[in-house]
Design an enzyme around this catalytic site. Structure first.
Site, mmCIF file in Angstrom:
data_model
loop_
_atom_site.group_PDB
_atom_site.id
_atom_site.type_symbol
_atom_site.label_atom_id
_atom_site.label_comp_id
_atom_site.label_asym_id
_atom_site.label_seq_id
_atom_site.Cartn_x
_atom_site.Cartn_y
_atom_site.Cartn_z
ATOM 1 C CE LYS A 1 -3.129 -2.961 0.055
ATOM 2 N NZ LYS A 1 -2.145 -4.057 0.131
ATOM 3 C CB SER B 1 -2.230 -12.016 -1.859
ATOM 4 O OG SER B 1 -0.862 -12.015 -2.159
#
Length: 561
Positions: A132, A478
């Site tokens: 992120k 993911s």
């Protein structure tokens, strides 16, 4: 001339902080931090790191910051280092802590923006690593529209286990193998002890390396710097170059708004598709585009991916890891294939002034490499993702196509209202071939935080069910996920999306070629269920999670606050 009269023409922001008699108190404070009159007379360039000791991904950032600052000074600027947060996806995966991951993207972007605005920086270098931190840094740059760039800390080296290269993906999958009785406690321990040998972000074309790759195509990183692995001896010099280049951008007043064009975003989408990259790239590019004022929709990803071949043979769908791509010749090999195929916008320029065509032409390919293949003889003729709609996803969802050949699945729903409940069923071997595993109330608001489901998907693969079931969720996946998995379903369950109406045994149909995700049920029955549905109580009623849940938007628009 008085010392107070000096104003550097590139101090477009910081002059208001440092110049003139009235700013003596500010200079006094800065001198207390070690800066001199000469330092304060130069452009002030922030160096944002996301260093944290909770993971290997960002562990080298303080070291890299030292070299970035050296480059800034060499080029005539004054660096000011600051730190912001990061949350490890890999460490928190499968726990409630994973809910903090996507939330952290907004916090990181906000904190970089606040420091840059609060200290009137003239430019910015953002050093990034785990997932992120990368989109957050670009979001902040786009908001601020300050000259600057992003430097990726680099990929981790693969571990070695039983004579093979291994990554964190293998560790997640061995958990499923253990549940299936095909791996012992000792084998799990030996693999976990070998998979992550040092600093650097996860080694396949998972989210971090997907995002680092597309930064080159977006133009906000200098091609050739991000791809150098974290532990490679050339990484410090790459950091020096990043600092020098950032200062040059400040002196020339080259801003992100001149880099982040519609064409640059289309190139970035093509890069995701061509490398079989993470579906998280969809979520993050939508968020970055919104910050940059560039119109981008889910349909753009489907259109571009459909015309883009997969040319990179990289995990999780392929054989190699990110360090292999570096040794083969780097991300420029992917650029070369996309330019030669006429898929990329070859004349788009990045922060180093070169066009994508020039980057492609300058690539140095290792003889005999087969990590990146020719565009006209690819791994697959179309890209690694598709956008589906249907009565289960009216606003859209994302399916990953790399690493498997399945385009259709029809089966009974096995419905779970949390990742933990689903993982318990997988571990108990209660999922059977043909099932459609549904994990809901894990969306941006419902989670909150839209957790990744690698704990579940890897366990399914480890049990040998990866090619036998499908999984759909309003959460995320993911980049290490592979198999027929559909995520980002919108609207999400917590906000009354149709996924909230599913029951065990309902027949769900996933048809990639038709771009559809449906439940076989007439609209009247859906409406009867909708009338009875009640929004569950939020998991959090105070603190950052409650604030995020109240303000976050749909995954179909990037899950921005």
């Amino acid at each position: 001339m008085s010392v107070y009269d000096r104003t550097h023409p590139a101090k477009r922001q910081s002059a208001a902080l440092t110049d003139g008699v009235d700013r003596a108190p500010a200079r006094a404070m800065l001198k207390g931090a070690g800066f001199t009159d000469d330092d304060l007379a130069k452009p002030l360039i922030g160096v944002a790191t996301t260093w944290i000791e909770t993971m290997p991904c960002n562990l080298n950032h303080r070291l890299l910051a030292r070299y970035v600052k050296q480059g800034i000074r060499l080029a005539g600027g004054t660096p000011l280092e600051f730190n912001t947060i990061s949350v490890s996806d890999g460490v928190s995966m499968g726990t409630a802590g994973m809910r903090a991951s996507l939330v952290s993207r907004e916090v990181i972007a906000d904190s970089i923006e606040l420091v840059a605005r609060g200290h009137l920086f003239d430019g910015l270098v953002c050093i990034v690593g785990c997932d992120k931190t990368i989109p957050a840094a670009v979001m902040a740059l786009a908001r601020l529209d300050l000259p600057g760039l992003v430097l990726y800390g680099g990929s981790i080296a693969p571990g070695r286990y039983r004579g093979k290269d291994v990554t964190i993906q293998d560790v997640f999958e061995v958990v499923g193998a253990h549940a299936a009785g095909t791996a012992t406690d000792g084998e799990v321990h030996a693999l976990e002890s070998a998979a992550c040998p040092g600093a650097g972000a996860c080694g396949g074309m998972y989210t971090a390396n997907t995002m680092a790759t597309l930064l080159d195509f977006l133009g906000v990183s200098a091609p050739g710097l991000n791809e150098i692995p974290a532990a490679h001896p050339g990484k410090p010099q790459a950091a020096v170059k990043a600092g020098e280049l950032a200062t040059k951008l400040v002196l020339e007043d080259t801003r992100p708004s001149s880099i982040l064009t519609r064409e640059a975003f289309e190139n970035a989408i093509a890069a995701i598709a061509a490398t079989g990259g993470s579906t998280n790239g969809v979520l993050h590019l939508l968020a970055i585009a919104a910050e940059a004022g560039v119109e981008l929709t889910l349909d753009d990803f489907d259109t571009i991916s459909a015309r883009t071949p997969i040319v990179a043979d990289i995990k999780p769908g392929g054989r190699y890891v990110a360090t292999d791509l570096f040794r083969a010749g780097g991300v420029g090999l992917v650029a070369r294939e996309l330019v030669e195929a006429g898929i990329a916008h070859a004349d788009v320029r990045g922060v180093d002034g070169r066009t994508l065509a020039e980057v492609a032409a300058a690539v140095r390919e290792r003889p005999g490499q087969d990590v990146v293949l020719s565009w006209d003889d690819p791994l697959k003729p179309t890209g690694g993702l598709a956008i589906l709609r249907g009565n289960l996803a009216p606003e859209g969802c994302v399916v990953k196509l790399a690493g498997h050949e399945r385009l259709h699945h029809r089966g009974p729903a096995r419905v779970f209202d949390s990742e933990e409940a689903c993982f318990a069923a997988v571990k108990a071997r209660a999922i059977v071939p043909g099932d459609v595993v549904v994990i809901r109330y894990e969306g941006p608001a419902g989670g909150p935080g839209m957790r990744e489901m690698l704990h579940v998907t890897a366990a399914l693969v480890g049990e040998g069910l990866g090619d036998e079931v499908a999984l759909v969720t309003d959460g995320r996946f993911s980049g290490a996920t592979h198999g027929l998995m559909v995520g980002h379903i919108a609207p999400e369950a917590f906000r009354g999306g149709p996924i909230a109406l599913l029951r065990d045994g309902d027949t769900v149909v996933l048809d990639v070629e038709a771009r559809r995700l449906d439940v076989e049920m007439d609209e009247a029955e859906l409406e009867r269920r909708r009338a009875k549905w009640r929004q569950p109580e939020p998991r959090h009623t105070s603190g950052v999670f409650a604030k995020y849940a109240a303000t976050v938007g749909s995954a179909s628009e990037g899950a921005r606050t």
